[in-house]
Scaffold this motif. Structure first.
Motif, PDB file in Angstrom:
ATOM      1  N   ALA A 140      31.059 -70.796  13.623  1.00  0.00           N
ATOM      2  CA  ALA A 140      30.194 -69.671  14.111  1.00  0.00           C
ATOM      3  C   ALA A 140      30.884 -69.337  15.544  1.00  0.00           C
ATOM      4  N   GLY A 141      31.288 -70.342  16.180  1.00  0.00           N
ATOM      5  CA  GLY A 141      31.964 -70.307  17.381  1.00  0.00           C
ATOM      6  C   GLY A 141      33.041 -69.182  17.363  1.00  0.00           C
ATOM      7  N   GLY A 142      33.921 -69.322  16.134  1.00  0.00           N
ATOM      8  CA  GLY A 142      35.194 -68.685  16.123  1.00  0.00           C
ATOM      9  C   GLY A 142      34.824 -67.148  15.961  1.00  0.00           C
ATOM     10  N   PHE A 143      33.790 -67.118  14.826  1.00  0.00           N
ATOM     11  CA  PHE A 143      33.200 -65.785  14.727  1.00  0.00           C
ATOM     12  C   PHE A 143      32.724 -64.843  16.139  1.00  0.00           C
ATOM     13  N   ASN A 144      31.920 -65.569  16.766  1.00  0.00           N
ATOM     14  CA  ASN A 144      31.281 -65.285  17.994  1.00  0.00           C
ATOM     15  C   ASN A 144      32.400 -64.576  18.858  1.00  0.00           C
ATOM     16  N   ALA A 145      33.428 -65.597  19.212  1.00  0.00           N
ATOM     17  CA  ALA A 145      34.774 -65.164  19.860  1.00  0.00           C
ATOM     18  C   ALA A 145      35.365 -63.907  19.575  1.00  0.00           C
ATOM     19  N   GLY A 146      35.590 -63.709  18.089  1.00  0.00           N
ATOM     20  CA  GLY A 146      36.362 -62.577  17.579  1.00  0.00           C
ATOM     21  C   GLY A 146      35.690 -61.341  17.795  1.00  0.00           C
ATOM     22  N   ILE A 147      34.191 -61.432  17.442  1.00  0.00           N
ATOM     23  CA  ILE A 147      33.438 -60.092  17.378  1.00  0.00           C
ATOM     24  C   ILE A 147      32.954 -59.748  18.981  1.00  0.00           C
ATOM     25  N   THR A 148      33.084 -60.586  19.759  1.00  0.00           N
ATOM     26  CA  THR A 148      32.642 -60.304  21.339  1.00  0.00           C
ATOM     27  C   THR A 148      34.136 -60.175  22.067  1.00  0.00           C
ATOM     28  N   GLN A 149      35.181 -59.956  21.162  1.00  0.00           N
ATOM     29  CA  GLN A 149      36.562 -60.012  22.095  1.00  0.00           C
ATOM     30  C   GLN A 149      36.951 -60.827  22.966  1.00  0.00           C
ATOM     31  N   LEU A 150      36.586 -62.070  22.853  1.00  0.00           N
ATOM     32  CA  LEU A 150      37.212 -63.223  23.235  1.00  0.00           C
ATOM     33  C   LEU A 150      38.801 -63.390  22.782  1.00  0.00           C
ATOM     34  N   ASN A 151      39.408 -64.134  23.508  1.00  0.00           N
ATOM     35  CA  ASN A 151      40.944 -64.319  22.882  1.00  0.00           C
ATOM     36  C   ASN A 151      40.728 -65.392  21.901  1.00  0.00           C
ATOM     37  N   VAL A 152      40.771 -65.107  20.644  1.00  0.00           N
ATOM     38  CA  VAL A 152      40.610 -66.027  19.239  1.00  0.00           C
ATOM     39  C   VAL A 152      41.406 -67.138  19.534  1.00  0.00           C
ATOM     40  N   TRP A 153      42.944 -67.069  19.872  1.00  0.00           N
ATOM     41  CA  TRP A 153      43.842 -68.295  19.895  1.00  0.00           C
ATOM     42  C   TRP A 153      43.625 -69.138  20.913  1.00  0.00           C
ATOM     43  N   TYR A 154      43.181 -68.611  22.080  1.00  0.00           N
ATOM     44  CA  TYR A 154      42.708 -69.578  23.151  1.00  0.00           C
ATOM     45  C   TYR A 154      41.367 -70.405  22.854  1.00  0.00           C
ATOM     46  N   THR A 155      40.541 -69.610  22.000  1.00  0.00           N
ATOM     47  CA  THR A 155      39.304 -70.160  21.760  1.00  0.00           C
ATOM     48  C   THR A 155      39.434 -71.245  20.595  1.00  0.00           C
ATOM     49  N   SER A 156      40.465 -71.086  19.681  1.00  0.00           N
ATOM     50  CA  SER A 156      40.541 -72.046  18.636  1.00  0.00           C
ATOM     51  C   SER A 156      41.476 -73.158  19.309  1.00  0.00           C
ATOM     52  N   LEU A 157      42.417 -73.083  20.318  1.00  0.00           N
ATOM     53  CA  LEU A 157      43.052 -74.202  20.864  1.00  0.00           C
ATOM     54  C   LEU A 157      41.972 -75.032  21.440  1.00  0.00           C
ATOM     55  N   SER A 158      40.884 -74.171  22.288  1.00  0.00           N
ATOM     56  CA  SER A 158      39.886 -75.146  22.875  1.00  0.00           C
ATOM     57  C   SER A 158      39.108 -75.747  21.916  1.00  0.00           C
ATOM     58  N   VAL A 159      38.848 -75.220  20.919  1.00  0.00           N
ATOM     59  CA  VAL A 159      37.891 -76.019  19.759  1.00  0.00           C
ATOM     60  C   VAL A 159      38.496 -77.317  19.595  1.00  0.00           C
ATOM     61  N   GLY A 160      39.928 -77.078  18.828  1.00  0.00           N
ATOM     62  CA  GLY A 160      40.893 -78.185  18.491  1.00  0.00           C
ATOM     63  C   GLY A 160      40.956 -79.264  19.467  1.00  0.00           C
ATOM     64  N   LEU A 161      41.372 -79.046  20.761  1.00  0.00           N
ATOM     65  CA  LEU A 161      41.555 -79.774  21.889  1.00  0.00           C
ATOM     66  C   LEU A 161      40.323 -80.652  22.166  1.00  0.00           C
ATOM     67  N   PHE A 162      39.124 -79.948  22.026  1.00  0.00           N
ATOM     68  CA  PHE A 162      37.843 -80.828  22.302  1.00  0.00           C
ATOM     69  C   PHE A 162      37.429 -81.614  21.268  1.00  0.00           C
ATOM     70  N   SER A 163      37.789 -81.082  19.940  1.00  0.00           N
ATOM     71  CA  SER A 163      37.445 -82.075  18.685  1.00  0.00           C
ATOM     72  C   SER A 163      38.374 -83.330  18.817  1.00  0.00           C
ATOM     73  N   PHE A 164      39.453 -83.333  19.170  1.00  0.00           N
ATOM     74  CA  PHE A 164      40.343 -84.437  19.431  1.00  0.00           C
ATOM     75  C   PHE A 164      39.824 -85.432  20.365  1.00  0.00           C
ATOM     76  N   ILE A 165      39.565 -84.818  21.586  1.00  0.00           N
ATOM     77  CA  ILE A 165      39.400 -85.662  22.796  1.00  0.00           C
ATOM     78  C   ILE A 165      37.826 -86.299  22.502  1.00  0.00           C
TER      79      ILE A 165
END
Length: 203
Positions: A140-165
């Motif tokens: 849902a977060g990724g779809f929201n980022a893509g459709i609202t024109q946020l940077n998809v790659w940075y959003t994906s990295l943010s999600v992956g990083l916070f997942s690990f941490i």
């Protein structure tokens, strides 16, 4: 990148992974070890889910006016936030006799079930199962980022990083302090944060 875009990317990364905090605490309380490579596998699945759904959202946004994309993104992320909030109450209902179709969401309520062999350590295959369950919010977060024109790659990295941490830190926290109640509250905070992000995008 504007300061709002950066804050939105960080907020999506955190909101998509607050379930990880609850799961981490639950594992720590039950002394189930999460090796770094299993944690990395879960983080990669969240990264990949965010990226795929984000690129899909980006593709859709090219076919419609920006305000429609904004509206769809808002509806999706608020809808997921509400679903996250009511899911624990739905899970409390008596289970039907036949196997439940929500086996993945059930893992978020009883994450120890992912430790299939009861080894007290999460293997790679077990982490893949748990990672898929935890990646639902990331979609849902990724779809929201893509459709609202946020940077998809940075959003994906943010999600992956916070997942690990969050999974690593909260597993250690749960093991030391046995904070089961905080683990349950993480789901509520996650839902509220997703709803807040959705409403914030409307203004």
């Amino acid at each position: 990148m504007s300061s709002y875009s950066l804050l939105a990317i960080i907020a999506i990364g955190v909101a998509s992974n607050l379930d990880n905090a609850g799961v981490g605490i639950a594992y720590g309380v039950r002394k189930i070890h999460i090796p770094w490579y299993s944690n990395l596998t879960i983080a990669f699945i969240s990264f990949l889910a965010t990226l795929v759904s984000g690129l899909f959202g980006n593709l859709i946004s090219t076919w419609m006016p920006p305000w429609i994309g904004q509206l769809i993104g808002t509806i999706v992320i608020i809808g997921v936030g509400i679903w996250v909030l009511i899911q624990p109450y739905l899970e409390k209902k008596p289970a039907p006799k036949e196997p439940s179709a929500n086996s993945l969401t059930r893992l978020l309520q009883s994450p120890e079930e992912a430790d299939i062999d009861s080894s007290k350590s999460l293997s790679i295959p077990e982490s893949i199962i748990l990672g898929i369950a935890l990646a639902m919010n990331a979609l849902a977060g990724g779809f929201n980022a893509g459709i609202t024109q946020l940077n998809v790659w940075y959003t994906s990295l943010s999600v992956g990083l916070f997942s690990f941490i969050l999974l690593a830190l909260c597993a250690g926290f749960g093991e030391k302090f046995a904070a089961e109640k905080l683990g349950h509250r993480a789901t509520v905070v996650s839902g509220l944060l997703l709803i807040f992000i959705g409403f914030r995008q409307m203004f």
